[in-house]
Design an enzyme around this catalytic site. Structure first.
Site, short mmCIF file in Angstrom:
data_model
loop_
_atom_site.label_atom_id
_atom_site.label_comp_id
_atom_site.label_asym_id
_atom_site.label_seq_id
_atom_site.Cartn_x
_atom_site.Cartn_y
_atom_site.Cartn_z
N GLN A 98 3.60 -2.45 7.01
CA GLN A 98 5.05 -2.27 7.14
C GLN A 98 5.38 -0.81 7.46
O GLN A 98 4.94 0.10 6.74
CB GLN A 98 5.78 -2.68 5.86
CG GLN A 98 7.30 -2.72 6.10
CD GLN A 98 8.11 -3.00 4.86
OE1 GLN A 98 7.96 -2.32 3.84
NE2 GLN A 98 9.00 -3.98 4.93
N TYR A 179 16.98 1.48 3.91
CA TYR A 179 16.23 2.61 4.51
C TYR A 179 16.76 2.91 5.92
O TYR A 179 17.77 2.35 6.34
CB TYR A 179 14.73 2.31 4.45
CG TYR A 179 14.30 2.10 3.01
CD1 TYR A 179 14.32 3.16 2.11
CD2 TYR A 179 13.99 0.83 2.52
CE1 TYR A 179 14.01 2.97 0.76
CE2 TYR A 179 13.68 0.64 1.17
CZ TYR A 179 13.69 1.71 0.31
OH TYR A 179 13.41 1.53 -1.03
N ARG A 226 11.90 -6.86 9.66
CA ARG A 226 12.52 -7.31 8.40
C ARG A 226 13.97 -6.84 8.31
O ARG A 226 14.25 -5.67 8.56
CB ARG A 226 11.75 -6.78 7.19
CG ARG A 226 12.22 -7.43 5.89
CD ARG A 226 11.40 -7.02 4.68
NE ARG A 226 11.32 -8.15 3.75
CZ ARG A 226 11.15 -8.04 2.44
NH1 ARG A 226 10.99 -6.86 1.89
NH2 ARG A 226 11.11 -9.10 1.68
N GLY A 310 6.70 -11.87 -3.41
CA GLY A 310 6.45 -10.51 -3.88
C GLY A 310 5.78 -10.49 -5.23
O GLY A 310 4.55 -10.58 -5.36
C1 LIG Z 1 7.37 -3.18 -6.84
C2 LIG Z 1 8.13 -3.59 -5.61
C3 LIG Z 1 8.05 -2.82 -4.46
C4 LIG Z 1 8.71 -3.21 -3.29
N1 LIG Z 1 8.55 -2.49 -2.14
C5 LIG Z 1 9.04 -2.95 -0.97
C6 LIG Z 1 8.69 -2.32 0.25
O1 LIG Z 1 7.92 -1.34 0.32
N2 LIG Z 1 9.23 -2.83 1.39
C7 LIG Z 1 10.07 -3.92 1.38
O2 LIG Z 1 10.52 -4.35 2.45
N3 LIG Z 1 10.39 -4.56 0.24
C8 LIG Z 1 9.88 -4.11 -0.93
N4 LIG Z 1 10.13 -4.81 -2.09
C9 LIG Z 1 10.90 -6.06 -2.05
C10 LIG Z 1 9.96 -7.28 -1.95
O3 LIG Z 1 9.32 -7.34 -0.69
C11 LIG Z 1 10.71 -8.61 -2.16
O4 LIG Z 1 11.70 -8.73 -1.18
C12 LIG Z 1 11.34 -8.72 -3.54
O5 LIG Z 1 10.41 -8.40 -4.56
C13 LIG Z 1 11.89 -10.16 -3.82
O6 LIG Z 1 10.85 -11.11 -3.66
P1 LIG Z 1 10.04 -11.74 -4.90
O7 LIG Z 1 11.09 -12.37 -5.81
O8 LIG Z 1 9.13 -12.77 -4.30
O9 LIG Z 1 9.32 -10.63 -5.59
C14 LIG Z 1 9.51 -4.40 -3.29
C15 LIG Z 1 9.61 -5.16 -4.47
C16 LIG Z 1 8.93 -4.77 -5.61
C17 LIG Z 1 9.02 -5.63 -6.84
#
Ligand SMILES: Cc1cc2nc3c(=O)[nH]c(=O)nc-3n(C[C@H](O)[C@H](O)[C@H](O)COP(=O)(O)O)c2cc1C
Length: 359
Positions: A98, A179, A226, A310
């Site tokens: 990414q 971002y 995204r 995630g």
């Molecule tokens: C620890 C953490 C770090 C994350 N870092 C990013 C990231 O670098 N880039 C991004 O697009 N989303 C990031 N997210 C968002 C996740 O990609 C995802 O959209 C979010 O956790 C919801 O999905 P989930 O319920 O399956 O975890 C992050 C989420 C978490 C929990």
């Protein structure tokens, strides 16, 4: 759930099922932005996710927001990522890196050059950020000149080339979650009066130009994008025209024939259905906050082609096997989401490891 386990294709990748690993920043890179030694193990442990979308990696010094996030713009970064892609491929997985330019979501204490963060307009996000000395207010950013914008697009292009040189199967352009690209899209973060601000077309221009440059560099079949319509992260408000802007952006991106579109979805169902009808290539829907039993709902209804996961994949290296067997999941520990060390990174046990510990 049956459809969740059916094969599919993205670009040239033959994927074993409809899950993918969502991008997650882990704050464990080396001081110079090279991925940490444990990154290969962490991602290889999760190769059964099929497609791994990595944590955001900055395309330049300016692009770094968080402490210890990896970069993808020096020879050393490429060498470091090469170890990760080799490890993931060795386990039969695929990996997109990414590309994340944090823009104003940054602090001079966190970047190698310690400069004022950059953004479409000189408007602070109004939030705090973790630094080596604790939480600090994010300062007002410097407005990018038109020349700076061209340099930034060139940085994205070079980073995409670096990702491919490191053996990645493609890149995901991070246009979501507050971002830089999202800052251009957002009404509250972009008050420019040139062709990069104001109208819907102007606020979408930077996103489209970044995508075009990357497609030109590495090919559309290796480029994902995204978005997160309506997500107020990092102080961004899309404004009333938000849904219309996203319909326009998606139509423009569709013309580029990208490998996939990835939506971090927070609830505008009508807009999601519209995007589905405007987008014929693979659509990835990451519905934040859904229950485990609803994981395949968007696949079953035809709204999504893949479902990135995630936190559950962070805490369960064998998530696919556990879901297929209906086994309970490890619980994630938010205290170890970011920062150094293998705790909460590479030490979440698999079902088999748990069973042998109990014996
Ligand atoms: C620890 C953490 C770090 C994350 N870092 C990013 C990231 O670098 N880039 C991004 O697009 N989303 C990031 N997210 C968002 C996740 O990609 C995802 O959209 C979010 O956790 C919801 O999905 P989930 O319920 O399956 O975890 C992050 C989420 C978490 C929990």
């Amino acid at each position: 759930m049956e459809k969740l386990w059916s094969k599919t294709k993205i670009g040239k990748m033959e994927l074993p099922h409809r899950l993918a690993m969502a991008p997650m920043t882990r704050g464990r890179a080396q001081e110079d932005g090279t991925p940490g030694e444990d990154a290969s193990l962490y991602y290889a442990q999760r190769a059964s996710m099929g497609l791994i979308i990595t944590e955001g990696a900055q395309p330049s010094d300016d692009g770094q927001g968080y402490l210890w996030s990896p970069g993808i713009y020096t020879e050393k970064h490429i060498e470091g990522w090469r170890k990760v892609t080799d490890a993931v491929h060795g386990e039969g997985g695929y990996m997109y890196i990414q590309l994340m330019h944090a823009g104003r979501m940054s602090h001079p204490d966190n970047t190698p050059h310690h400069r004022q963060p950059v953004a479409p307009s000189s408007i602070a996000p109004g939030v705090e950020m973790f630094t080596a000395t604790g939480m600090q207010d994010i300062p007002v950013p410097r407005e990018l000149s038109k020349e700076d914008i061209q340099t930034t697009i060139a940085d994205f292009r070079k980073a995409a080339a670096a990702a491919i040189a490191a053996g990645a199967d493609g890149v995901e352009i991070h246009g979501a979650n507050g971002y830089l690209i999202n800052q251009f899209i957002g009404e509250s973060s972009n008050t420019r009066t040139d062709e990069y601000g104001g109208s819907i077309e102007n606020r979408a221009r930077f996103a489209i130009e970044v995508a075009r440059a990357i497609v030109d560099e590495i090919g559309a079949e290796r480029t994902g994008f995204r978005i997160s319509p309506g997500t107020p992260l990092g102080g961004i408000q899309d404004g009333e025209q938000g849904p219309e802007l996203y319909r326009y952006l998606v139509q423009e991106l569709a013309q580029l024939d990208l490998a996939y579109l990835h939506i971090m979805h927070l609830g505008n169902e009508e807009l999601l259905r519209d995007i589905r009808s405007l987008w014929t290539n693979p659509l990835l829907v990451n519905r934040a906050g859904r229950a485990l039993e609803d994981l395949s709902a968007d696949i079953d209804s035809g709204l999504a082609d893949l479902v990135p996961v995630g936190v559950w994949s962070l805490a369960n290296p064998d998530l696919v096997e556990r879901l297929q067997k209906g086994a309970p999941l490890n619980e994630a520990d938010p205290a170890t989401f970011f920062g150094h060390g293998s705790k909460g990174y590479t030490d979440y046990p698999t079902m088999n490891e748990l069973a042998s510990q109990e014996r």
